[in-house]
Design a protein around this motif. Sequence first.
Motif, PDB file in Angstrom:
ATOM      1  N   GLU A 133      -7.271 -10.012   6.956  1.00  0.00           N
ATOM      2  CA  GLU A 133      -7.376 -10.999   8.027  1.00  0.00           C
ATOM      3  C   GLU A 133      -8.195 -12.181   7.518  1.00  0.00           C
ATOM      4  N   LEU A 134      -7.704 -13.388   7.743  1.00  0.00           N
ATOM      5  CA  LEU A 134      -8.406 -14.595   7.302  1.00  0.00           C
ATOM      6  C   LEU A 134      -9.220 -15.143   8.459  1.00  0.00           C
ATOM      7  N   ARG A 135     -10.513 -15.348   8.241  1.00  0.00           N
ATOM      8  CA  ARG A 135     -11.404 -15.859   9.288  1.00  0.00           C
ATOM      9  C   ARG A 135     -12.122 -17.107   8.780  1.00  0.00           C
ATOM     10  N   SER A 136     -12.265 -18.089   9.670  1.00  0.00           N
ATOM     11  CA  SER A 136     -13.073 -19.278   9.381  1.00  0.00           C
ATOM     12  C   SER A 136     -13.605 -19.791  10.702  1.00  0.00           C
ATOM     13  N   GLY A 137     -14.325 -20.895  10.644  1.00  0.00           N
ATOM     14  CA  GLY A 137     -14.846 -21.475  11.865  1.00  0.00           C
ATOM     15  C   GLY A 137     -13.754 -21.998  12.782  1.00  0.00           C
ATOM     16  N   LEU A 138     -12.524 -22.102  12.283  1.00  0.00           N
ATOM     17  CA  LEU A 138     -11.416 -22.628  13.081  1.00  0.00           C
ATOM     18  C   LEU A 138     -10.549 -21.533  13.674  1.00  0.00           C
ATOM     19  N   GLY A 139     -10.897 -20.255  13.444  1.00  0.00           N
ATOM     20  CA  GLY A 139     -10.132 -19.165  14.033  1.00  0.00           C
ATOM     21  C   GLY A 139      -9.776 -18.104  13.017  1.00  0.00           C
ATOM     22  N   SER A 140      -8.791 -17.276  13.352  1.00  0.00           N
ATOM     23  CA  SER A 140      -8.396 -16.177  12.485  1.00  0.00           C
ATOM     24  C   SER A 140      -6.892 -15.971  12.546  1.00  0.00           C
ATOM     25  N   HIS A 141      -6.338 -15.417  11.473  1.00  0.00           N
ATOM     26  CA  HIS A 141      -4.936 -15.006  11.474  1.00  0.00           C
ATOM     27  C   HIS A 141      -4.722 -13.968  10.384  1.00  0.00           C
ATOM     28  N   GLU A 142      -3.613 -13.231  10.510  1.00  0.00           N
ATOM     29  CA  GLU A 142      -3.313 -12.185   9.539  1.00  0.00           C
ATOM     30  C   GLU A 142      -3.037 -12.798   8.167  1.00  0.00           C
ATOM     31  N   ALA A 143      -3.462 -12.073   7.131  1.00  0.00           N
ATOM     32  CA  ALA A 143      -3.310 -12.601   5.774  1.00  0.00           C
ATOM     33  C   ALA A 143      -2.623 -11.604   4.849  1.00  0.00           C
ATOM     34  N   GLY A 144      -1.841 -10.689   5.425  1.00  0.00           N
ATOM     35  CA  GLY A 144      -1.083  -9.763   4.600  1.00  0.00           C
ATOM     36  C   GLY A 144      -1.648  -8.356   4.620  1.00  0.00           C
ATOM     37  N   SER A 145      -0.983  -7.481   3.878  1.00  0.00           N
ATOM     38  CA  SER A 145      -1.405  -6.079   3.804  1.00  0.00           C
ATOM     39  C   SER A 145      -0.927  -5.507   2.484  1.00  0.00           C
ATOM     40  N   VAL A 146      -1.433  -4.336   2.155  1.00  0.00           N
ATOM     41  CA  VAL A 146      -1.013  -3.626   0.950  1.00  0.00           C
ATOM     42  C   VAL A 146      -0.948  -2.145   1.263  1.00  0.00           C
ATOM     43  N   SER A 147       0.093  -1.497   0.768  1.00  0.00           N
ATOM     44  CA  SER A 147       0.257  -0.055   0.955  1.00  0.00           C
ATOM     45  C   SER A 147       0.242   0.626  -0.400  1.00  0.00           C
ATOM     46  N   GLY A 148      -0.568   1.670  -0.492  1.00  0.00           N
ATOM     47  CA  GLY A 148      -0.624   2.440  -1.729  1.00  0.00           C
ATOM     48  C   GLY A 148       0.242   3.685  -1.628  1.00  0.00           C
ATOM     49  N   ARG A 149      -0.038   4.660  -2.453  1.00  0.00           N
ATOM     50  CA  ARG A 149       0.671   5.926  -2.377  1.00  0.00           C
ATOM     51  C   ARG A 149       0.336   6.624  -1.066  1.00  0.00           C
ATOM     52  N   GLN A 150       1.333   7.180  -0.420  1.00  0.00           N
ATOM     53  CA  GLN A 150       1.133   7.789   0.886  1.00  0.00           C
ATOM     54  C   GLN A 150       0.810   9.281   0.818  1.00  0.00           C
TER      55      GLN A 150
END
Length: 372
Positions: A133-150
């Motif tokens: 998640e990307l956060r700054s003084g102007l707000g937040s939004h999703e920034a991707g994900s990563v999946s490893g071995r399950q």
Amino acid sequence: MDLAFLHPLYEHSGPWASVYVDLSRHAEDTPHERELTAQAVARELAGQGADEATCRAVRDAVDELRHASDPHGRALFARDGEVVLDPPLARAPVRGSSAQWAPLPRVSPLLELAGEDPVCVVAYIDRKGADFELRSGLGSHEAGSVSGRQWPVHRTSSVDWSERHFQLRVENTWEHNAAEIADALAVCQEETRADLLILVGDARERRAVHERLPQRLYGSVVEADHGTGSRLLDEEVEQARAEHVRRRAQEDLDRFLAARTPGGEGRTAAVEGVPALVEAAREHRIDELLVRPDGPDTHREVWIGEDPDQLAVRRTELKTLGEQHSWSARADDALLRSVVMTGAPAISVTPALPEDAGDTPAGGLGALLRWS
């Protein structure tokens, strides 16, 4: 604070309208209040001598913010009937909206209202992967994900050979996933140019990812003591961001204090006070400008010419330097014009100063030098 974005303000001569608009309030009557603000700042500029075209441009620009969702505010810089720059603010103006008409744009407040606004990547880590998640003084939004071995990802309590072998595979899966997350987080930081990485999750998983990050990022990592899957509250992120700002300001202030001590040849690598700073600015020797915005010298009068390196403590000095036209200006804004055009950064040291810090730097203005 990198000031390169201010270049357009110094490509043309003044005078300039500098307006700081508070947009932090959001209510049913907000559009009407902002319309009144637009009228008020235009009247204020007109009362200070601004031309009608510039007052109208500012009024229209502020009026267009009636439905803006900016969380804090906006700065507007205008001249000759045109708004040249309108950067968003990372913090709301303490004293509400304001307007000023002066030979130079009033940019010094940006050091606290828009400067040192650390961008954060918050990584929510578990054994199977992570969400960013990307956060700054102007707000937040999703920034991707990563999946490893399950599989496998859970330990067992059995002690026979087959189960010990299974646990070894669990350890290998955790290590693989931690490495995958660390690699993805490093890429995310590079793409977003984030200043701070906040790791959220169980202690072991946070540590495993932390240890696998590139060494260049170690100083930018904060671990949050939360369980898997929890989301950081805004105030928790703000606390981490504020501590990052304080630490950065402290590092620069420590460098400045150390540089004030004369070296082997009796020279110092730092200066403070308006006369010394003006001389250093004329010679393009300022490597970083340090400002305490409430310092008494910040609003001290200096004299400027058309070019950024034409500044002096007394008007007669400019004439001696061959400048035929001169105007009075605030010391902080004149020095900021100079460092913008020479590519030097500037920082507010207020976050690093305790209440009993005294006059540091002297008068509220100091600089690290490129050479003594």
